[in-house]
Every structure is written in C-alpha cells, then in structure tokens.
Design a protein around this motif. Sequence first.
Motif, short mmCIF file in Angstrom:
data_model
loop_
_atom_site.label_atom_id
_atom_site.label_comp_id
_atom_site.label_asym_id
_atom_site.label_seq_id
_atom_site.Cartn_x
_atom_site.Cartn_y
_atom_site.Cartn_z
N ILE A 112 10.52 83.25 43.43
CA ILE A 112 11.94 83.31 43.79
C ILE A 112 12.26 84.60 44.54
O ILE A 112 12.98 84.58 45.53
CB ILE A 112 12.82 83.16 42.52
N ALA A 113 11.71 85.71 44.08
CA ALA A 113 11.94 86.99 44.76
C ALA A 113 11.42 86.95 46.19
O ALA A 113 12.08 87.46 47.11
CB ALA A 113 11.29 88.13 43.97
N ASN A 114 10.25 86.35 46.41
CA ASN A 114 9.70 86.23 47.77
C ASN A 114 10.58 85.35 48.65
O ASN A 114 10.82 85.67 49.81
CB ASN A 114 8.28 85.68 47.73
N THR A 115 11.06 84.24 48.11
CA THR A 115 11.93 83.34 48.87
C THR A 115 13.22 84.05 49.26
O THR A 115 13.67 83.97 50.41
CB THR A 115 12.25 82.07 48.04
N ILE A 116 13.82 84.76 48.31
CA ILE A 116 15.07 85.47 48.58
C ILE A 116 14.85 86.58 49.61
O ILE A 116 15.68 86.77 50.51
CB ILE A 116 15.68 86.00 47.27
N ALA A 117 13.74 87.29 49.52
CA ALA A 117 13.45 88.34 50.49
C ALA A 117 13.34 87.75 51.90
O ALA A 117 13.85 88.32 52.87
CB ALA A 117 12.17 89.07 50.10
N THR A 118 12.69 86.60 52.03
CA THR A 118 12.56 85.95 53.33
C THR A 118 13.92 85.53 53.87
O THR A 118 14.23 85.76 55.05
CB THR A 118 11.63 84.72 53.20
N ILE A 119 14.74 84.93 53.03
CA ILE A 119 16.06 84.47 53.47
C ILE A 119 16.95 85.66 53.85
O ILE A 119 17.66 85.62 54.85
CB ILE A 119 16.71 83.59 52.39
N ASN A 120 16.90 86.73 53.07
CA ASN A 120 17.69 87.93 53.40
C ASN A 120 17.23 88.53 54.73
O ASN A 120 18.04 88.97 55.53
CB ASN A 120 17.60 88.96 52.29
N ARG A 121 15.92 88.53 54.97
CA ARG A 121 15.39 89.06 56.23
C ARG A 121 15.84 88.19 57.41
O ARG A 121 16.25 88.71 58.43
CB ARG A 121 13.85 89.09 56.15
N GLN A 122 15.81 86.87 57.24
CA GLN A 122 16.27 85.97 58.29
C GLN A 122 17.75 86.17 58.57
O GLN A 122 18.19 86.16 59.72
CB GLN A 122 16.02 84.51 57.89
N GLY A 123 18.54 86.37 57.52
CA GLY A 123 19.97 86.63 57.69
C GLY A 123 20.23 87.91 58.43
O GLY A 123 21.14 88.00 59.27
N LEU A 124 19.45 88.94 58.14
CA LEU A 124 19.59 90.22 58.82
C LEU A 124 19.24 90.09 60.30
O LEU A 124 19.94 90.64 61.16
CB LEU A 124 18.70 91.27 58.15
N ILE A 125 18.21 89.34 60.62
CA ILE A 125 17.82 89.12 62.01
C ILE A 125 18.93 88.36 62.75
O ILE A 125 19.29 88.72 63.87
CB ILE A 125 16.48 88.37 62.09
N ARG A 126 19.49 87.32 62.11
CA ARG A 126 20.60 86.58 62.74
C ARG A 126 21.80 87.48 62.97
O ARG A 126 22.45 87.41 64.01
CB ARG A 126 21.00 85.39 61.86
N GLN A 127 22.09 88.33 62.00
CA GLN A 127 23.23 89.24 62.12
C GLN A 127 23.01 90.24 63.26
O GLN A 127 23.93 90.50 64.05
CB GLN A 127 23.42 89.98 60.80
N GLN A 128 21.82 90.79 63.39
CA GLN A 128 21.52 91.71 64.48
C GLN A 128 21.61 91.00 65.83
O GLN A 128 22.10 91.57 66.80
CB GLN A 128 20.13 92.33 64.29
N HIS A 129 21.14 89.77 65.89
CA HIS A 129 21.21 89.00 67.13
C HIS A 129 22.67 88.76 67.52
O HIS A 129 23.04 88.90 68.69
CB HIS A 129 20.47 87.67 66.97
N THR A 130 23.51 88.41 66.55
CA THR A 130 24.93 88.18 66.82
C THR A 130 25.59 89.46 67.31
O THR A 130 26.38 89.42 68.28
CB THR A 130 25.64 87.68 65.54
N LEU A 131 25.29 90.59 66.70
CA LEU A 131 25.86 91.86 67.14
C LEU A 131 25.44 92.21 68.56
O LEU A 131 26.25 92.69 69.36
CB LEU A 131 25.47 92.98 66.18
#
Length: 167
Positions: A112-131
């Motif tokens: 679960i921790a690995n899955t959440i880390a991956t999803i958080n990383r993907q969210g951060l990448i999407r957020q940086q792309h949007t900015l």
Amino acid sequence: MTTSYRPQRTLPREPQFMHGTPGTIYILQNDGLRQGLYKIGATRRSGVSKAMELNRDQQQLIPGVYECVFELHTKDCGQALDEILKTFQQQRRGKRGEEFYEFDLDDAAGKIANTIATINRQGLIRQQHTLSMMRHLEPDEPTTSNAEAFTPPPSGIFRKAIQWVNG
C-alpha cells in the motif's frame, strides 16, 4: 396512534466520488472477525475516526470493535483505493461491497505504501505540468494598467463611480 418517521442514516460509498480528493487509506482490524482478516478503505478524515464511526453505527451487523492498524495519507485517495483493491482482489473475502481481505499486515502495508508513493509522485508530476502550462499562457508584461484597460459603462452610477476613483 402516530408514529414518527425517522430516516435511517446511510454511509456514503466513498471510492466512487473521491477520485482527485486528498485523503487517507486505512486498514481496520475487527476483534470479532478471524485473525488476519482486515477491512481496507479510504476516507477524507483519519482511519481512527473511520473506526470510531463504524463502532458507533447501530446498523453494523459485524460484531466486535474496529481498530485502525494502518493509515497513510495520499493526494488522490480514490485512485489509490482502486489500485490497492486491484492488488488485493485475490485475497478478498466476504460479501460484495464489503472490503474485507485476508493477508499478512506487514506485507500489505508495504504494498500500500508503494502504491500511494507512486500515485503521489504521478500527482506531483501532473501538478508541475499544469503549472508550466499556465506559465506559458501568462502575458510577459502588461502594457497598460488595470485602470486604463477598464472601459467604464456608457452612463449611469457606475460611470460616475469610475470617474470618482480615477479622478
């Protein structure tokens, strides 16, 4: 003989509407169930508060007391829960809609921790792309001030107010 109608409170089905919402993924243990059987879920609050809510629920058919044994915050709890439930679909036990799973707690916590880390990383990448996309859309330097860019309405009280502010 009058009877008052009291609507029964129902708990929301959280994963469907929680995509894109920050929250907590939790694992609950119930002492009324066999050892090694856990409930996985997502909430916008904490896992402890979810356990307390389930313990207070009068309609709860499962005996025993829920205790939160694992919780981890995520940027997108709906997506995280979907991915986690796919990971543990072979260990699912019980009726449809009841998210009970049989697994080793330490092994599950790591997955679960690995899955959440991956999803958080993907969210951060999407957020940086949007900015970065928003930065490309911004004008370099405005050539006129906001007061000069605004054209007052042709007549009425607003025109007088603009003239008073500018004058």
